[in-house]
Design a protein around this motif. Structure first.
Motif, PDB file in Angstrom:
ATOM      1  N   THR A   8      -4.403   7.784   5.216  1.00  9.30           N
ATOM      2  CA  THR A   8      -5.812   7.925   5.245  1.00  9.30           C
ATOM      3  C   THR A   8      -6.518   6.755   6.240  1.00  9.30           C
ATOM      4  O   THR A   8      -7.530   7.380   7.044  1.00  9.30           O
ATOM      5  CB  THR A   8      -6.384   7.866   3.846  1.00  9.30           C
ATOM      6  OG1 THR A   8      -5.843   9.007   2.963  1.00  9.30           O
ATOM      7  CG2 THR A   8      -7.767   8.050   3.909  1.00  9.30           C
ATOM      8  N   TRP A   9      -6.246   5.683   6.327  1.00 17.35           N
ATOM      9  CA  TRP A   9      -6.709   4.633   7.082  1.00 17.35           C
ATOM     10  C   TRP A   9      -6.451   4.905   8.588  1.00 17.35           C
ATOM     11  O   TRP A   9      -6.993   4.703   9.373  1.00 17.35           O
ATOM     12  CB  TRP A   9      -6.216   3.384   7.018  1.00 17.35           C
ATOM     13  CG  TRP A   9      -6.795   3.142   5.201  1.00 17.35           C
ATOM     14  CD1 TRP A   9      -7.745   3.686   4.722  1.00 17.35           C
ATOM     15  CD2 TRP A   9      -6.643   1.605   4.745  1.00 17.35           C
ATOM     16  NE1 TRP A   9      -8.051   2.894   3.668  1.00 17.35           N
ATOM     17  CE2 TRP A   9      -7.285   1.693   3.791  1.00 17.35           C
ATOM     18  CE3 TRP A   9      -5.723   0.585   4.887  1.00 17.35           C
ATOM     19  CZ2 TRP A   9      -7.425   0.764   2.759  1.00 17.35           C
ATOM     20  CZ3 TRP A   9      -5.860  -0.512   4.110  1.00 17.35           C
ATOM     21  CH2 TRP A   9      -6.614  -0.370   3.024  1.00 17.35           C
TER      22      TRP A   9
ATOM     23  N   THR B  22      -2.409   6.254   1.310  1.00 17.71           N
ATOM     24  CA  THR B  22      -3.447   5.250   1.674  1.00 17.71           C
ATOM     25  C   THR B  22      -3.385   4.994   3.109  1.00 17.71           C
ATOM     26  O   THR B  22      -4.418   4.968   4.126  1.00 17.71           O
ATOM     27  CB  THR B  22      -3.488   3.855   0.864  1.00 17.71           C
ATOM     28  OG1 THR B  22      -3.607   4.187  -0.535  1.00 17.71           O
ATOM     29  CG2 THR B  22      -4.399   2.909   1.296  1.00 17.71           C
TER      30      THR B  22
ATOM     31  N   LEU C 295       0.904  -1.072   0.090  1.00 21.56           N
ATOM     32  CA  LEU C 295       0.100  -0.122   0.182  1.00 21.56           C
ATOM     33  C   LEU C 295       0.927   1.275  -0.081  1.00 21.56           C
ATOM     34  O   LEU C 295       1.892   1.407   0.711  1.00 21.56           O
ATOM     35  CB  LEU C 295      -0.934  -0.120   1.240  1.00 21.56           C
ATOM     36  CG  LEU C 295      -1.863  -1.165   1.346  1.00 21.56           C
ATOM     37  CD1 LEU C 295      -2.555  -1.096   2.514  1.00 21.56           C
ATOM     38  CD2 LEU C 295      -2.875  -1.259   0.182  1.00 21.56           C
ATOM     39  N   ASP C 296       0.285   2.283  -0.624  1.00 23.02           N
ATOM     40  CA  ASP C 296       1.222   3.583  -0.705  1.00 23.02           C
ATOM     41  C   ASP C 296       0.978   4.444   0.613  1.00 23.02           C
ATOM     42  O   ASP C 296       0.084   4.178   1.335  1.00 23.02           O
ATOM     43  CB  ASP C 296       1.028   4.507  -2.059  1.00 23.02           C
ATOM     44  CG  ASP C 296      -0.702   4.818  -1.939  1.00 23.02           C
ATOM     45  OD1 ASP C 296      -1.233   5.387  -0.944  1.00 23.02           O
ATOM     46  OD2 ASP C 296      -1.288   4.370  -2.885  1.00 23.02           O
TER      47      ASP C 296
END
Length: 69
Positions: free
Chosen positions: A68-69, A65, A61-62
């Motif tokens: 954001t999570w 991401t 995952l970047d």
């Protein structure tokens, strides 16, 4: 969060959404067949903490991401 991209050889570790540690030259694939959460493979060394969330993805995952999570 821990990410590893074996194509580029990069790995990153994030703590609370912020990059904590990274490395390069990590091209060896991760081959997870069995693993345990909270104990060692011989059922010793129990973990007495709390795990809020656990996910395994088949891609890295970047950073955006993860933040954001």
């Amino acid at each position: 969060a821990f990410t590893k991209n074996t194509t580029t050889g990069t790995m990153s570790m994030y703590l609370n959404g912020q990059l904590w540690h990274s490395g390069t030259g990590k091209n060896k694939p991760i081959d997870i067949r069995n693993f345990r959460l909270g104990k060692s493979l011989d059922n010793a060394n129990p973990y007495f903490g709390a795990i809020d969330e656990f996910q395994v993805w088949n891609k890295a995952l970047d950073a955006a991401t993860i933040q954001t999570w």
